[in-house]
Design an enzyme around this catalytic site. Structure first.
Site, PDB file in Angstrom:
ATOM      1  N   ARG A  66       0.543  -1.604   0.053  1.00 37.58           N
ATOM      2  CA  ARG A  66      -0.427  -0.139  -0.044  1.00 37.58           C
ATOM      3  C   ARG A  66       0.767   1.322  -0.217  1.00 37.58           C
ATOM      4  NH1 ARG A  66      -5.297  -0.173   0.926  1.00 37.58           N
ATOM      5  NH2 ARG A  66      -4.624  -2.432   2.584  1.00 37.58           N
ATOM      6  N   HIS A 110     -19.599   8.569  -3.563  1.00 38.44           N
ATOM      7  CA  HIS A 110     -20.221   7.414  -3.560  1.00 38.44           C
ATOM      8  C   HIS A 110     -21.528   7.177  -4.013  1.00 38.44           C
ATOM      9  CE1 HIS A 110     -20.500   4.285  -0.487  1.00 38.44           C
ATOM     10  NE2 HIS A 110     -22.089   4.301  -0.134  1.00 38.44           N
ATOM     11  N   VAL A 145     -13.805   4.677   5.817  1.00 39.67           N
ATOM     12  CA  VAL A 145     -14.275   4.416   4.575  1.00 39.67           C
ATOM     13  C   VAL A 145     -15.737   5.564   4.521  1.00 39.67           C
ATOM     14  CG1 VAL A 145     -14.995   2.608   2.555  1.00 39.67           C
ATOM     15  CG2 VAL A 145     -13.046   1.765   4.124  1.00 39.67           C
ATOM     16  N   ASP A 146     -15.819   6.025   3.494  1.00 36.28           N
ATOM     17  CA  ASP A 146     -17.220   6.720   3.145  1.00 36.28           C
ATOM     18  C   ASP A 146     -17.167   7.692   3.988  1.00 36.28           C
ATOM     19  OD1 ASP A 146     -16.714   5.366   0.746  1.00 36.28           O
ATOM     20  OD2 ASP A 146     -17.743   3.964   1.389  1.00 36.28           O
ATOM     21  N   GLU A 175     -24.539  10.377 -11.072  1.00 36.46           N
ATOM     22  CA  GLU A 175     -23.297  10.575 -10.586  1.00 36.46           C
ATOM     23  C   GLU A 175     -22.348  11.832 -11.112  1.00 36.46           C
ATOM     24  OE1 GLU A 175     -20.878   7.712  -9.585  1.00 36.46           O
ATOM     25  OE2 GLU A 175     -22.692   6.411  -8.853  1.00 36.46           O
TER      26      GLU A 175
HETATM   27  C1  GRF Z   1     -19.124   4.993  -9.037  1.00 34.03           C
HETATM   28  O1  GRF Z   1     -20.506   3.910  -8.656  1.00 34.03           O
HETATM   29  C2  GRF Z   1     -18.694   5.594  -8.504  1.00 34.03           C
HETATM   30  O2  GRF Z   1     -19.602   5.996  -6.761  1.00 34.03           O
HETATM   31  C3  GRF Z   1     -17.666   4.509  -6.950  1.00 34.03           C
HETATM   32  O3  GRF Z   1     -16.747   3.235  -7.727  1.00 34.03           O
HETATM   33  C4  GRF Z   1     -17.735   3.445  -9.001  1.00 34.03           C
HETATM   34  C5  GRF Z   1     -17.041   4.173 -10.311  1.00 34.03           C
HETATM   35  O4  GRF Z   1     -17.512   4.156 -11.109  1.00 34.03           O
HETATM   36  N1  GRF Z   1     -17.153   5.102  -6.574  1.00 34.03           N
HETATM   37  P1  GRF Z   1     -16.867   4.644 -12.925  1.00 34.03           P
HETATM   38  O5  GRF Z   1     -15.325   3.827 -13.056  1.00 34.03           O
HETATM   39  O6  GRF Z   1     -16.676   6.306 -12.757  1.00 34.03           O
HETATM   40  O7  GRF Z   1     -17.467   3.969 -14.248  1.00 34.03           O
END
Ligand code: GRF
Length: 217
Positions: A66, A110, A145-146, A175
Site C-alpha cells: 500500500r 460514493h 471509509v466513506d 453521478e
Molecule cells: C461509481 O459508482 C462510484 O460511485 C464508485 O465507483 C464507481 C466508479 O464507476 N466510487 P466509474 O469507474 O466511474 O464508471
C-alpha cells in the site's frame, strides 16, 4: 481564470472520470485535469483518458504494497502539479499518510446518500431496506471509509420493479452530473471545510444540477 490542477485516481471503467474530463473541457470550468492514475494496468478508463488527450499513468497494485503504491501515485501527482485529487472508482483503501497529506484536497464519489449505505453493494442494500430515495454523494475524504464532510448529493428515486442493476444505472447517470458540479464548487473555492463541515459561499453563478427527484404518484 486560474484553473485548479486536478488528478483523478481510477481502478475501473472511468465513467465518472470521463464526466470530469468533459466538464473540464469547457472554457469557463474552474478545474483542468492534469493527470489520471490507475491502480490497474487494464482499467478501461485509461483508454478513455488517452483518447481525451489527458496524461495517464498506470500502476499494478499487485506489484506494490500500500505504501509503495501511494508513494508512486503521489510522486506522479506532484510531478503533474496537482492541487486537488478526485477519487473516481479508486478501489484501494488509502493509508493515513495519503489521506492526511491531501486532507481537504481529496474528494470521492460514493453511490449512496451518505451517511446511509457506506461501503459496497449500496444499491442492493437500499432496495433491501425499502428506502424510496437513493442517490450519490461527493465528499471530502477522511480516514474512515466513506466518511468526511459532504460537498453535494443527488437523490434518485427507487421505482417499482427496480433491481440493483437498473437502480445502479440511474444512480450512475446522476453521478455523472453531480461530480462535475461538486468539483467546480471545490476547485473554485466556493466549497471549503470548516471544522468537519463543508461551508458553501456564493455558489450562485454555478448552475446546480437538476432539482431533487421524489417518487411520482
Ligand atoms: C461509481 O459508482 C462510484 O460511485 C464508485 O465507483 C464507481 C466508479 O464507476 N466510487 P466509474 O469507474 O466511474 O464508471
Amino acid at each position: 481564470m486560474k484553473r485548479t490542477r486536478v488528478g483523478i485516481l481510477i481502478s475501473g471503467g472511468g465513467s465518472n472520470m470521463s464526466a470530469l474530463i468533459a466538464a473540464s473541457q469547457k472554457p469557463d470550468y474552474p478545474a483542468e485535469i492534469a493527470i489520471v492514475a490507475s491502480s490497474r494496468p487494464d482499467a478501461g478508463g485509461l483508454d478513455k483518458a488517452r483518447a481525451a488527450g489527458v496524461p495517464s499513468v498506470a500502476f499494478d497494485h499487485r506489484l506494490h504494497d500500500r505504501a509503495g503504491l501511494e508513494m508512486a501515485v503521489d510522486a506522479e501527482l506532484e510531478a503533474a502539479g496537482v492541487e486537488l485529487v478526485c477519487l473516481a472508482g479508486w478501489m484501494r483503501l488509502l493509508s493515513p499518510y495519503f489521506v492526511e497529506k491531501w486532507k481537504n484536497r481529496l474528494i470521492n464519489i460514493h453511490p449512496a446518500l451518505l451517511p446511509s449505505f457506506r461501503g459496497l453493494h449500496t444499491h442492493q442494500r437500499a432496495l433491501d431496506e425499502g428506502v424510496t430515495l437513493h442517490g450519490c454523494t461527493v465528499h471530502f475524504v477522511r480516514q474512515e471509509v466513506d466518511t468526511g464532510p459532504i460537498i453535494a448529493q443527488a437523490a434518485v428515486p427507487i421505482l417499482p420493479g427496480d433491481d440493483a442493476e437498473r437502480l445502479a444505472a440511474r444512480v450512475l447517470a446522476a453521478e455523472h452530473r453531480l461530480y462535475p458540479h461538486a468539483l467546480a464548487l471545490v476547485a473554485s473555492g466556493r466549497a471549503r471545510v470548516d471544522g468537519e463541515r463543508m461551508v458553501l459561499t456564493a455558489a450562485g453563478d454555478i448552475p446546480a444540477p437538476e432539482p431533487l427527484f421524489s417518487p411520482a404518484l
